[in-house]
Design a protein around this motif. Structure first.
Motif, PDB file in Angstrom:
ATOM      1  N   ASP A  28       0.834  -1.206   0.000  1.00 26.85           N
ATOM      2  CA  ASP A  28       0.000   0.000   0.000  1.00 26.85           C
ATOM      3  C   ASP A  28       0.868   1.255   0.000  1.00 26.85           C
ATOM      4  OD1 ASP A  28      -2.337  -1.463   0.014  1.00 26.85           O
ATOM      5  OD2 ASP A  28      -2.493  -1.504   2.198  1.00 26.85           O
ATOM      6  N   MET A  29       1.950   1.221   0.774  1.00 26.26           N
ATOM      7  CA  MET A  29       2.866   2.366   0.811  1.00 26.26           C
ATOM      8  C   MET A  29       3.547   2.534  -0.539  1.00 26.26           C
ATOM      9  SD  MET A  29       4.168   4.908   2.471  1.00 26.26           S
ATOM     10  CE  MET A  29       3.840   4.614   4.225  1.00 26.26           C
ATOM     11  N   ARG A  30       3.915   1.419  -1.154  1.00 26.51           N
ATOM     12  CA  ARG A  30       4.579   1.473  -2.459  1.00 26.51           C
ATOM     13  C   ARG A  30       3.662   2.115  -3.505  1.00 26.51           C
ATOM     14  NH1 ARG A  30       6.040  -3.690  -2.908  1.00 26.51           N
ATOM     15  NH2 ARG A  30       8.099  -3.322  -2.017  1.00 26.51           N
ATOM     16  N   LYS A  31       2.388   1.710  -3.522  1.00 20.43           N
ATOM     17  CA  LYS A  31       1.429   2.278  -4.472  1.00 20.43           C
ATOM     18  C   LYS A  31       1.216   3.766  -4.217  1.00 20.43           C
ATOM     19  CE  LYS A  31      -1.162  -1.990  -5.293  1.00 20.43           C
ATOM     20  NZ  LYS A  31      -2.446  -2.710  -5.074  1.00 20.43           N
ATOM     21  N   CYS A  32       1.156   4.124  -2.938  1.00 21.28           N
ATOM     22  CA  CYS A  32       0.968   5.526  -2.566  1.00 21.28           C
ATOM     23  C   CYS A  32       2.130   6.382  -3.057  1.00 21.28           C
ATOM     24  CB  CYS A  32       0.824   5.627  -1.048  1.00 21.28           C
ATOM     25  SG  CYS A  32       0.806   7.312  -0.410  1.00 21.28           S
ATOM     26  N   LEU A  33       3.350   5.944  -2.785  1.00 19.07           N
ATOM     27  CA  LEU A  33       4.535   6.707  -3.193  1.00 19.07           C
ATOM     28  C   LEU A  33       4.694   6.723  -4.710  1.00 19.07           C
ATOM     29  CD1 LEU A  33       7.112   5.606  -0.470  1.00 19.07           C
ATOM     30  CD2 LEU A  33       5.774   7.716  -0.573  1.00 19.07           C
ATOM     31  N   GLU A  34       4.289   5.631  -5.353  1.00 25.66           N
ATOM     32  CA  GLU A  34       4.343   5.575  -6.820  1.00 25.66           C
ATOM     33  C   GLU A  34       3.403   6.621  -7.423  1.00 25.66           C
ATOM     34  OE1 GLU A  34       3.663   2.335 -10.439  1.00 25.66           O
ATOM     35  OE2 GLU A  34       3.065   1.865  -8.396  1.00 25.66           O
ATOM     36  N   THR A  35       2.208   6.729  -6.838  1.00 24.40           N
ATOM     37  CA  THR A  35       1.230   7.700  -7.318  1.00 24.40           C
ATOM     38  C   THR A  35       1.737   9.122  -7.140  1.00 24.40           C
ATOM     39  OG1 THR A  35      -0.623   6.226  -6.801  1.00 24.40           O
ATOM     40  CG2 THR A  35      -1.123   8.573  -7.011  1.00 24.40           C
ATOM     41  N   ILE A  36       2.294   9.402  -5.958  1.00 18.09           N
ATOM     42  CA  ILE A  36       2.815  10.737  -5.677  1.00 18.09           C
ATOM     43  C   ILE A  36       3.987  11.056  -6.602  1.00 18.09           C
ATOM     44  CG2 ILE A  36       4.055  12.121  -3.959  1.00 18.09           C
ATOM     45  CD1 ILE A  36       2.339  10.766  -1.830  1.00 18.09           C
ATOM     46  N   GLN A  37       4.862  10.077  -6.809  1.00 17.30           N
ATOM     47  CA  GLN A  37       6.021  10.285  -7.678  1.00 17.30           C
ATOM     48  C   GLN A  37       5.583  10.606  -9.102  1.00 17.30           C
ATOM     49  OE1 GLN A  37       9.107  10.100  -6.346  1.00 17.30           O
ATOM     50  NE2 GLN A  37      10.107  10.714  -8.241  1.00 17.30           N
ATOM     51  N   ALA A  38       4.571   9.879  -9.586  1.00 18.34           N
ATOM     52  CA  ALA A  38       4.073  10.106 -10.949  1.00 18.34           C
ATOM     53  C   ALA A  38       3.456  11.489 -11.080  1.00 18.34           C
ATOM     54  CB  ALA A  38       3.041   9.036 -11.302  1.00 18.34           C
ATOM     55  N   ARG A  39       2.690  11.899 -10.056  1.00 16.28           N
ATOM     56  CA  ARG A  39       2.044  13.210 -10.116  1.00 16.28           C
ATOM     57  C   ARG A  39       3.078  14.332 -10.049  1.00 16.28           C
ATOM     58  NH1 ARG A  39      -2.005  12.186  -7.148  1.00 16.28           N
ATOM     59  NH2 ARG A  39      -1.151  12.742  -5.115  1.00 16.28           N
ATOM     60  N   ARG A  40       4.080  14.165  -9.221  1.00 16.96           N
ATOM     61  CA  ARG A  40       5.120  15.196  -9.110  1.00 16.96           C
ATOM     62  C   ARG A  40       5.916  15.302 -10.403  1.00 16.96           C
ATOM     63  NH1 ARG A  40       9.090  14.449  -4.903  1.00 16.96           N
ATOM     64  NH2 ARG A  40       9.411  16.673  -5.050  1.00 16.96           N
ATOM     65  N   SER A  41       6.166  14.159 -11.046  1.00 24.09           N
ATOM     66  CA  SER A  41       6.885  14.177 -12.320  1.00 24.09           C
ATOM     67  C   SER A  41       6.065  14.882 -13.390  1.00 24.09           C
ATOM     68  CB  SER A  41       7.184  12.739 -12.771  1.00 24.09           C
ATOM     69  OG  SER A  41       8.037  12.096 -11.847  1.00 24.09           O
ATOM     70  N   GLN A  42       4.748  14.623 -13.375  1.00 25.33           N
ATOM     71  CA  GLN A  42       3.872  15.278 -14.343  1.00 25.33           C
ATOM     72  C   GLN A  42       3.833  16.787 -14.114  1.00 25.33           C
ATOM     73  OE1 GLN A  42      -0.427  14.748 -13.983  1.00 25.33           O
ATOM     74  NE2 GLN A  42      -0.571  14.446 -16.179  1.00 25.33           N
ATOM     75  N   ASP A  43       3.751  17.187 -12.840  1.00 25.45           N
ATOM     76  CA  ASP A  43       3.717  18.617 -12.513  1.00 25.45           C
ATOM     77  C   ASP A  43       4.983  19.313 -12.999  1.00 25.45           C
ATOM     78  OD1 ASP A  43       1.255  18.317 -11.362  1.00 25.45           O
ATOM     79  OD2 ASP A  43       2.002  18.211  -9.302  1.00 25.45           O
ATOM     80  N   LYS A  44       6.131  18.650 -12.805  1.00 21.35           N
ATOM     81  CA  LYS A  44       7.399  19.244 -13.240  1.00 21.35           C
ATOM     82  C   LYS A  44       7.447  19.362 -14.769  1.00 21.35           C
ATOM     83  CE  LYS A  44      10.206  17.788  -9.286  1.00 21.35           C
ATOM     84  NZ  LYS A  44      11.311  16.911  -8.826  1.00 21.35           N
ATOM     85  N   ALA A  45       6.903  18.340 -15.444  1.00 21.62           N
ATOM     86  CA  ALA A  45       6.885  18.364 -16.903  1.00 21.62           C
ATOM     87  C   ALA A  45       6.001  19.493 -17.413  1.00 21.62           C
ATOM     88  CB  ALA A  45       6.391  17.028 -17.442  1.00 21.62           C
ATOM     89  N   GLU A  46       4.861  19.711 -16.746  1.00 19.75           N
ATOM     90  CA  GLU A  46       3.950  20.776 -17.149  1.00 19.75           C
ATOM     91  C   GLU A  46       4.550  22.150 -16.886  1.00 19.75           C
ATOM     92  OE1 GLU A  46       0.375  19.933 -15.045  1.00 19.75           O
ATOM     93  OE2 GLU A  46      -0.258  18.340 -16.434  1.00 19.75           O
ATOM     94  N   GLU A  47       5.313  22.253 -15.782  1.00 20.88           N
ATOM     95  CA  GLU A  47       5.957  23.533 -15.467  1.00 20.88           C
ATOM     96  C   GLU A  47       7.009  23.898 -16.498  1.00 20.88           C
ATOM     97  OE1 GLU A  47       7.500  23.183 -11.560  1.00 20.88           O
ATOM     98  OE2 GLU A  47       5.538  23.132 -10.584  1.00 20.88           O
ATOM     99  N   SER A  48       7.715  22.884 -17.003  1.00 18.66           N
ATOM    100  CA  SER A  48       8.793  23.150 -17.965  1.00 18.66           C
ATOM    101  C   SER A  48       8.285  23.283 -19.394  1.00 18.66           C
ATOM    102  CB  SER A  48       9.835  22.019 -17.912  1.00 18.66           C
ATOM    103  OG  SER A  48       9.239  20.780 -18.246  1.00 18.66           O
TER     104      SER A  48
END
Length: 248
Positions: free
Chosen positions: A114-134
């Motif tokens: 459950d922790m792995r899925k949670c961190l995976e989701t957060i990591q994916a969203r943060r990566s997307q946010d950074k991509a959108e910012e750039s």
């Protein structure tokens, strides 16, 4: 190698914080606990002069509880991602976490997967946010899209194919259970029921505007079992496909 991200743990019980730290380490994601706090107020004081990418907080704590902490964090510029952790398997707490815009909601004892899925989701969203910012900014008619708007658009684009909650959750970078709760809260209907209703709308169109046999209509909207399709159609529309076609 991905850069290490920081986590602030907030729980009034030391043994819980220790257990969470171990679960985070065993998840094998590039996250490290940089600070532990016993309540929300202590966490806010620490965050005045320090940074954490993610705050994992208990719901019920003395001095300042987790929900109050989340609301306080949301008022800040560039707030961290927040994960609510609770031993209370109660929809009231889930609803409160959703309203507070938490990134996820985990139940104690938190399992590694459950922790792995949670961190995976957060990591994916943060990566997307950074991509959108750039990426170059571009104006749209709708403005920024919410995760639910993105989910709805994906559903409509994928129909009449088979669509699962897990598949859509990956597309919008949300935990499936969190997406399910958020979808019901904002759309006032369960995810599965919404998908079925949209399939029936497509079936209505085919029944009204084509001479396809009902078996063919069922297949076109993703149902291989004619009886199941007919029963679902009647449950949603109040008529069988044959009755509907006779009236149009």
């Amino acid at each position: 190698m991905m850069p290490m991200s920081s986590i602030l743990l907030v729980d009034d019980e030391r043994w819980v914080r220790t257990a969470l730290r171990k679960v985070i380490e065993r998840s094998e994601y590039p996250y490290e606990v940089v600070k532990e706090c016993a309540n929300g107020l202590e966490a806010l004081d620490w965050l005045e002069y320090h940074h954490a990418d993610v705050v994992m907080t208990d719901v019920k704590m003395p001095v300042m509880d987790g929900l109050t902490l989340v609301k306080q964090l949301r008022e800040r510029h560039n707030p961290p991602e927040v994960v609510m952790i609770s031993g209370y398997d109660d929809f009231q707490y889930v609803q409160s976490a959703l309203r507070a815009q938490a990134a996820d909601y985990l139940l104690k004892p938190v399992e590694v997967e459950d922790m792995r899925k949670c961190l995976e989701t957060i990591q994916a969203r943060r990566s997307q946010d950074k991509a959108e910012e750039s990426a170059p900014s571009s104006a749209t008619e709708d403005g920024p899209e919410s995760p639910i708007q993105q989910a709805v658009r994906y559903i409509h684009a994928a129909l009449p194919g088979d669509i699962t909650l897990q598949e859509v959750a990956v597309k919008v970078h949300l935990n499936p259970s969190y997406l399910s709760q958020l979808f019901k809260q904002q759309m006032k209907i369960n995810f599965i029921d919404y998908v079925q209703e949209q399939r029936m709308e497509k079936a209505k169109h085919l029944l009204s505007h084509t001479t396809l046999r009902i078996t063919e209509v069922a297949q076109r909207v993703g149902y291989s079992d004619l009886a199941y399709f007919s029963n679902t159609y009647k449950r949603i529309t109040g008529m069988t496909p044959s009755e509907f076609r006779k009236r149009t």
